[in-house]
Design an enzyme around this catalytic site. Structure first.
Site, PDB file in Angstrom:
ATOM      1  N   ASN A   1       0.734  -1.354  -0.046  1.00  0.00           N
ATOM      2  CA  ASN A   1       0.289  -0.369   0.050  1.00  0.00           C
ATOM      3  C   ASN A   1       0.453   1.452   0.114  1.00  0.00           C
ATOM      4  OD1 ASN A   1      -1.417   2.022   0.619  1.00  0.00           O
ATOM      5  ND2 ASN A   1      -2.178   1.357   2.239  1.00  0.00           N
TER       6      ASN A   1
ATOM      7  N   ASP B   1      -2.095  -2.073   9.751  1.00  0.00           N
ATOM      8  CA  ASP B   1      -3.179  -3.004  10.227  1.00  0.00           C
ATOM      9  C   ASP B   1      -4.176  -2.143   9.136  1.00  0.00           C
ATOM     10  OD1 ASP B   1      -1.533  -3.843  12.138  1.00  0.00           O
ATOM     11  OD2 ASP B   1      -2.496  -1.475  13.071  1.00  0.00           O
ATOM     12  N   GLY B   2      -4.840  -1.725   8.919  1.00  0.00           N
ATOM     13  CA  GLY B   2      -5.793  -1.119   7.562  1.00  0.00           C
ATOM     14  C   GLY B   2      -5.612  -2.623   5.968  1.00  0.00           C
TER      15      GLY B   2
ATOM     16  N   GLU C   1     -10.448   0.566  11.394  1.00  0.00           N
ATOM     17  CA  GLU C   1     -11.761   1.395  10.037  1.00  0.00           C
ATOM     18  C   GLU C   1     -12.621   1.673  10.829  1.00  0.00           C
ATOM     19  OE1 GLU C   1     -10.234   0.958   6.473  1.00  0.00           O
ATOM     20  OE2 GLU C   1      -8.450   0.444   7.609  1.00  0.00           O
TER      21      GLU C   1
ATOM     22  N   ASP D   1      -9.806  -2.544  13.861  1.00  0.00           N
ATOM     23  CA  ASP D   1      -8.752  -2.814  13.290  1.00  0.00           C
ATOM     24  C   ASP D   1      -8.846  -1.355  12.024  1.00  0.00           C
ATOM     25  OD1 ASP D   1      -8.344  -5.768  13.472  1.00  0.00           O
ATOM     26  OD2 ASP D   1      -8.133  -6.078  11.931  1.00  0.00           O
TER      27      ASP D   1
HETATM   28  N1  LIG Z   1      -3.033   2.420  -2.982  1.00  0.00           N
HETATM   29  C1  LIG Z   1      -4.833   2.614  -2.052  1.00  0.00           C
HETATM   30  N2  LIG Z   1      -4.569   4.079  -2.258  1.00  0.00           N
HETATM   31  C2  LIG Z   1      -6.160   4.058  -1.514  1.00  0.00           C
HETATM   32  N3  LIG Z   1      -5.859   3.346   0.098  1.00  0.00           N
HETATM   33  C3  LIG Z   1      -5.747   2.495  -0.249  1.00  0.00           C
HETATM   34  C4  LIG Z   1      -4.473   2.004  -1.233  1.00  0.00           C
HETATM   35  N4  LIG Z   1      -4.351   0.160  -0.664  1.00  0.00           N
HETATM   36  C5  LIG Z   1      -4.697  -0.129   0.442  1.00  0.00           C
HETATM   37  N5  LIG Z   1      -5.622   1.104   0.315  1.00  0.00           N
HETATM   38  C6  LIG Z   1      -6.644   1.331   1.686  1.00  0.00           C
HETATM   39  O1  LIG Z   1      -5.797   2.342   2.907  1.00  0.00           O
HETATM   40  C7  LIG Z   1      -5.792   1.712   4.621  1.00  0.00           C
HETATM   41  C8  LIG Z   1      -4.635   2.431   5.042  1.00  0.00           C
HETATM   42  O2  LIG Z   1      -4.129   1.595   5.300  1.00  0.00           O
HETATM   43  P1  LIG Z   1      -2.840   1.110   6.096  1.00  0.00           P
HETATM   44  O3  LIG Z   1      -3.224   0.383   7.379  1.00  0.00           O
HETATM   45  O4  LIG Z   1      -1.627   0.334   5.400  1.00  0.00           O
HETATM   46  O5  LIG Z   1      -2.081   2.832   7.009  1.00  0.00           O
HETATM   47  P2  LIG Z   1      -2.796   3.208   7.630  1.00  0.00           P
HETATM   48  O6  LIG Z   1      -3.636   3.664   8.295  1.00  0.00           O
HETATM   49  O7  LIG Z   1      -1.706   4.127   7.929  1.00  0.00           O
HETATM   50  O8  LIG Z   1      -1.631   2.397   9.195  1.00  0.00           O
HETATM   51  P3  LIG Z   1      -2.321   1.422  10.296  1.00  0.00           P
HETATM   52  O9  LIG Z   1      -3.803   1.026  10.050  1.00  0.00           O
HETATM   53  O10 LIG Z   1      -0.874   0.114  10.831  1.00  0.00           O
HETATM   54  O11 LIG Z   1      -2.345   2.393  11.164  1.00  0.00           O
HETATM   55  C9  LIG Z   1      -6.269   0.406   3.705  1.00  0.00           C
HETATM   56  O12 LIG Z   1      -7.992   0.349   4.702  1.00  0.00           O
HETATM   57  C10 LIG Z   1      -6.212  -0.023   2.750  1.00  0.00           C
HETATM   58  O13 LIG Z   1      -6.971  -0.743   2.284  1.00  0.00           O
END
Ligand SMILES: Nc1ncnc2c1ncn2[C@@H]1O[C@H](COP(=O)(O)OP(=O)(O)OP(=O)(O)O)[C@@H](O)[C@H]1O
Length: 590
Positions: free
Chosen positions: A162, A221-222, A545, A543
């Site tokens: 991601n 985690d997302g 979300e 999680d």
């Molecule tokens: N190319 C993309 N563009 C936008 N959203 C994406 C893309 N790829 C994945 N996602 C979504 O982005 C969301 C958040 O991503 P991720 O969990 O990796 O990062 P974060 O929220 O910064 O980290 P954490 O969950 O550890 O706090 C996930 O729900 C994932 O499904």
């Protein structure tokens, strides 16, 4: 480490023996099916600082566990001589070569090395052989042994990155730190950089999963949750399992790896004890595997999704909802939104029902931390195996709260019926924790005694309390020594199933006269229709979300998925787990 004085007594058949040269003192090198053993004479340091040989009986065995070998490579015979001098400081060769060895061959073992708290790197140990043929025999034999089917080292991986998670460094982290290790270990990885949310999930639905040995999520985690849900949906669909209310999902055969590159990285942190991409990559390479519980979430009777870390209503839900508008701030958004949510000090009223875990399943405050090789998780896996096929269904009646003897706690009324416990009250936070949820903000986790695979979830109820009380609870979370649950406004339970119902749903939330509280939509007298945005109900943070529906039913499934990893290693010196990868250059020689 045991010392041997009269030949090999390793309890395993010797596969290869010697043929390797040691420059300063006589040594024997043996290869068994799981270990490489270097037997050499002890050295002691004389007063003038020179090394001297110990008494002839002082033999020492240095052991390299093949399971912790990342790769073995034959060195180019022509470049052997130069290579030794090019090794970096931490890459001292095991067996040094002198000028005579320029015509000989050598090979290098890349072995895991624990460099600091939970952080792994690899070091190279070079062995010099008398001739090229001997070198090839050793390399081939070690390579053959590394294919031990019990170790299940992956050969092909499907990797999802991601690019927008965390600090948007996932692609670079993979290219710079992980891919070179995978290549060194001979792992082929098909890499997909996601273009949108649910891209990874959609690929998993269509992909020929027979062609890979595992999936890897590079992100937070997302992203991991998306990959896990994709794999579970696909597995259930292939097995013809309908994801209806309280369905029994099928455990996927593929393992999932996680390379931390997100904001919180609770899954990676809880699995390893640190969010370090290199450590996680090394655990994937050596085929580490651990069974982890998964929770299934239902909105009333409709299946929503699977989660692995936590589901939280109230404080953490509000925090996440607020932080979603501040993604541009990166991981700092959680600190800012956390402060805002804390100052708002909201609480929410609702009914909670839960099915307590049996006594032997222990308690969230029993101080039993889940470490690699956890006995509780092992027993739970065995019990789970035995229970498989048992079609006994517990009847669950969402509306059964009431008409039973009640025990009243300070702020919430507590009732019990048919093994189900029911609480009605006003809560600042309701958190269901599946794994301990460690992170850099809470290194011991939100529920430090929660287990990866015991088939239980920890329910943490923080009742309506003042800001000061909530603050006192929060500041204990990162503190190793104090019990964050030791307050009269907090109750914790180890449970199997859980449900929450707000006093009224957002859509039909009519407030009677005098039932006012803080938040928008407040009105004295008469009735007022509240919207989802009102503070009468919160949202769930599942999680990381948002799940906007406040009514939620959660059921845990024991070790439903297998992850690449082993669990946090116990660093306590008394613990039985020790450094297993020792060679003559290892800091941890015993
Ligand atoms: N190319 C993309 N563009 C936008 N959203 C994406 C893309 N790829 C994945 N996602 C979504 O982005 C969301 C958040 O991503 P991720 O969990 O990796 O990062 P974060 O929220 O910064 O980290 P954490 O969950 O550890 O706090 C996930 O729900 C994932 O499904």
């Amino acid at each position: 480490m045991a010392a041997s004085s009269a030949g090999p007594e390793f309890g395993e058949n010797i596969i290869l023996e010697t043929g390797l040269e040691y420059t300063q003192k006589p040594a024997h090198v043996y290869l068994t099916s799981s270990r490489l053993i270097i037997e050499h004479r002890l050295e002691s340091t004389s007063r003038d600082g020179n090394l001297e040989a110990g008494p002839s009986t002082d033999l020492r065995c240095l052991i390299i566990h093949l399971q912790e070998v990342v790769a073995v490579r034959a060195d180019n015979p022509c470049s052997t001589r130069g290579k030794t001098s090019q090794l970096k400081h931490q890459q001292k060769p095991c067996l040094l070569q002198d000028d005579r060895t320029s015509q000989t061959s050598s090979f290098t073992l890349y072995v895991i090395k624990r460099i600091s708290k939970h952080r792994w790197r690899h070091k190279s140990c070079q062995f010099v052989c008398h001739d090229y043929g001997t070198c090839q025999i050793w390399v081939d034999k070690i390579n053959e042994l590394l294919k031990n089917p019990e170790w299940r080292r992956p050969k092909r991986l499907l990797v999802f990155i991601n690019p927008f998670g965390g600090k948007k460094r996932a692609v670079k982290i993979f290219q710079d730190k992980v891919q070179p290790l995978f290549e060194m270990a001979g792992i082929y990885s098909e890499v997909i950089v996601t273009k949108r949310q649910y891209h990874a999930r959609d690929v998993i639905y269509e992909y020929d999963l027979e062609t890979v040995d595992g999936l890897v999520s590079v992100g937070g985690d997302g992203t991991f949750s998306e990959v896990m849900n994709g794999l579970l949906d696909r597995t259930n669909s292939d097995a013809g399992i309908e994801q209806s209310f309280r369905h029994k999902p099928k455990s996927p055969s593929l393992r999932i790896g996680i390379i931390p590159a997100g904001s919180t990285d609770a899954v990676a942190y809880t699995l390893v004890g640190i969010n370090d991409p290199v450590t996680s990559a090394l655990q994937i390479i050596i085929g580490d595997c651990v069974g982890v519980d998964v929770t299934a979430l239902y909105k009333k009777e409709e299946f929503l999704k699977y989660t692995i870390t936590m589901s939280s209503y109230g404080y953490y839900g509000d925090l996440l909802q607020d932080s979603e508008h501040l993604r541009w701030m990166g991981p700092n958004r959680y600190t800012w939104s956390g402060l805002k949510t804390f100052l708002a000090n909201r609480s929410y009223e609702g009914h909670i029902s839960f099915l307590l875990a049996s006594e032997e399943d222990s308690h969230p405050r029993d101080n039993s931390v889940c470490y690699a090789g956890c006995d509780k998780c092992r027993k739970a896996a065995l019990k789970n195996e035995q229970a498989r096929g048992d079609s006994r269904q517990l009847e669950f009646d969402l509306g059964s709260a009431g008409d039973v003897a009640s025990v009243s706690s300070k702020r919430a009324s507590f009732m019990m019926k048919d093994g189900w416990h029911h609480v009605r009250g006003k809560f600042s936070a309701i958190t269901v924790v599946n794994i301990s949820c460690r992170s850099h903000l809470s290194p011991q986790g939100l529920s430090p005694s929660s287990h990866l695979g015991d088939g239980c979830i920890d329910l943490i109820l923080v009742q309506d309390c003042s800001r000061l009380q909530y603050l006192r609870h929060m500041i204990r979370i990162p503190n190793r020594k104090s019990d964050q649950f030791d307050f009269d406004f907090i109750q914790v339970y180890r449970v199997k199933e859980f449900s929450f119902q707000p006093v009224s749903e957002p859509e039909d939330m009519d407030v009677g006269e005098g039932e006012e509280r803080g938040g928008c939509g407040r009105k004295r007298g008469g009735l007022v229709k509240l919207t989802t945005g009102s503070h009468r109900s919160s949202v769930w943070n599942c999680d990381g979300e948002l799940v906007e529906n406040p009514s939620l039913y959660i059921q845990v499934h024991c070790q439903l998925i297998k992850l690449f990893g082993r669990g946090v290693e116990d660093l306590n010196p008394d613990a039985s787990l020790q450094c297993l990868s020792c060679c003559s250059s290892c800091d941890q020689e015993k």
